[in-house]
Design an enzyme around this catalytic site. Structure first.
Site, mmCIF file in Angstrom:
data_model
loop_
_atom_site.group_PDB
_atom_site.id
_atom_site.type_symbol
_atom_site.label_atom_id
_atom_site.label_comp_id
_atom_site.label_asym_id
_atom_site.label_seq_id
_atom_site.Cartn_x
_atom_site.Cartn_y
_atom_site.Cartn_z
ATOM 1 N N ASP A 1 29.441 -5.336 -2.759
ATOM 2 C CA ASP A 1 27.799 -6.180 -2.980
ATOM 3 C C ASP A 1 29.014 -7.514 -2.894
ATOM 4 O OD1 ASP A 1 26.519 -7.421 -4.602
ATOM 5 O OD2 ASP A 1 26.351 -6.161 -5.791
ATOM 6 N N TYR B 1 27.119 -4.689 -11.086
ATOM 7 C CA TYR B 1 25.121 -4.667 -12.100
ATOM 8 C C TYR B 1 24.596 -2.948 -12.489
ATOM 9 C CZ TYR B 1 20.196 -5.127 -11.199
ATOM 10 O OH TYR B 1 18.963 -4.924 -11.719
#
Length: 390
Positions: free
Chosen positions: A179, A107
């Site tokens: 994540d 990300y």
């Protein structure tokens, strides 16, 4: 352990006051004590929920308990956003002179944290190709403290071999922080693979309704307490109403993820091979280069796919313009299907050099499938593709 649906509904049993079936919102910034002794107790309790909401709140405790149950963690912690979660973890566990290994495909906010912000405080960072487990081993140094992993990755849907990375990182004395936003604990449990901490943007699948911004960290009690002590300094505090909304979303997580999984795979299968589509990225497709790894470490393949248009940026623009059910919006994990052009969105998050290094093509569209009827969703995309140049 109980099933995911049961854990989502009953993971906070004992933390709901009175006989309330739906937990009340505890909209209080501070809490009173009946004596000096009790005040000292609540003021010094780690991750307590009866002193001051920046330190903790009953709604925080309920969410943390449910996420911990879903992830197989000892405990958890909530923050005001996903970036609040990973930034607090980094500030809690790193110091000047330390080194971090992070994936190249991850990300944009995580990339900015690792390669932009942390170096300002004397923390060095090495980016690696997540599809090459040996790359992690080569990047490790004696001063490496954290290995930041995201699998599947945003937005390229590349996978990281969790067991392999955990093995080499732990052998070097580094912690592995994962994540799990894209996969959700329904599809993947990094802690079971040996990871030390797992974090989510709760704004996405955990909340599930595009009505809350939140972050969550889960793991061992000792590490979570270190993160919590930093969180009360940074102040990335989740509001009680937002915590309540996140808890409400978690109740239906297993049901929604089942539909997200089915819709994403059906759409990926329908779009691959279309003349306007150069490539479909989804770990559930046998054509995905890491499909066997996905089958090994995931129980479901997730609700996100990448569609690369043959006509590049013009093709992506035409597809986005032609969709009727899917909404053009940032974020993902909603009950509504959301589509975005990552290269445009991330231009404001990472610098041009970093953006070029991500491998995100101009023709890539990220699709986060909602819970619409599968046939309607597939028909919407196929109709839109009729106007996309080949």
């Amino acid at each position: 352990m109980t099933g995911f649906g049961t854990a989502a509904v009953h993971g906070d049993d004992g933390l709901v006051p009175g006989g309330a079936v739906a937990p009340p919102i505890v909209q209080s910034a501070t809490f009173s004590a009946e004596s000096d002794e009790r005040f000292t107790e609540i003021a010094t309790e780690a991750r307590g929920s009866a002193f001051y909401t920046r330190y903790g709140n009953p709604n925080h405790a309920q969410v943390a308990a449910v996420v911990a149950a879903l992830e197989g963690a000892e405990t958890g912690l909530v923050t005001a956003s996903g970036m609040g979660a990973i930034s607090t973890v980094a500030l809690a566990l790193l110091a000047a002179g330390d080194h971090v290994v992070v994936q190249r495909s991850t990300y944009g906010g995580t990339t900015s944290l690792a390669t932009g912000l942390l170096p300002r405080f004397g923390v060095d960072c090495t980016q690696v190709d997540q599809t090459d487990a040996d790359a992690f081993a080569r990047a490790l140094r004696p001063e490496t403290r954290l290995v930041l992993v995201e699998t599947p990755s945003n937005p390229l849907l590349e996978l990281t071999d969790l067991a392999a990375v955990v093995e080499v990182a732990h052998a070097a004395g580094a912690l592995v922080v994962v994540d799990n936003t894209f996969a959700t604990p329904v599809n993947q449990r990094p802690l079971a693979a040996g990871a030390d901490l797992v974090w989510h943007s709760g704004t996405k699948f955990l909340g599930g309704h595009s009505d809350v911004s939140a972050g969550v960290v889960a793991g061992g009690a000792e590490l979570i307490e270190r993160v919590w002590r930093t969180s009360i300094v940074t102040g990335a505090t989740l509001g009680p109403v937002d915590a309540w909304l996140l808890l409400r979303g978690l109740r239906t997580l297993s049901l929604r993820v089942e539909r997200h999984n089915a819709n994403a795979l059906a759409l990926a299968e329908a779009l691959q091979g279309h003349p306007a589509v150069a490539r479909v990225r989804h770990p559930g497709l046998p054509s995905h280069p890491q499909h066997e790894l996905a089958r090994r470490q995931m129980t479901g393949f997730g609700g996100v796919l990448g569609v690369e248009l043959t006509a590049g940026r013009d093709g992506a623009a035409a597809l986005l313009a032609g969709l009727r059910l899917a909404k053009r919006a940032a974020s993902l994990g909603s009950v509504s299907t959301l589509v975005v052009h990552p290269r445009s969105m991330w231009a404001g998050i990472v610098d041009a050099e970093q953006l070029a290094a991500t491998g995100i093509g101009a023709g890539l569209v990220r699709v986060s499938t909602g819970i619409e009827d599968t046939a309607d969703l597939v028909a919407d995309f196929l109709t839109a593709l009729e106007r996309v140049p080949t």
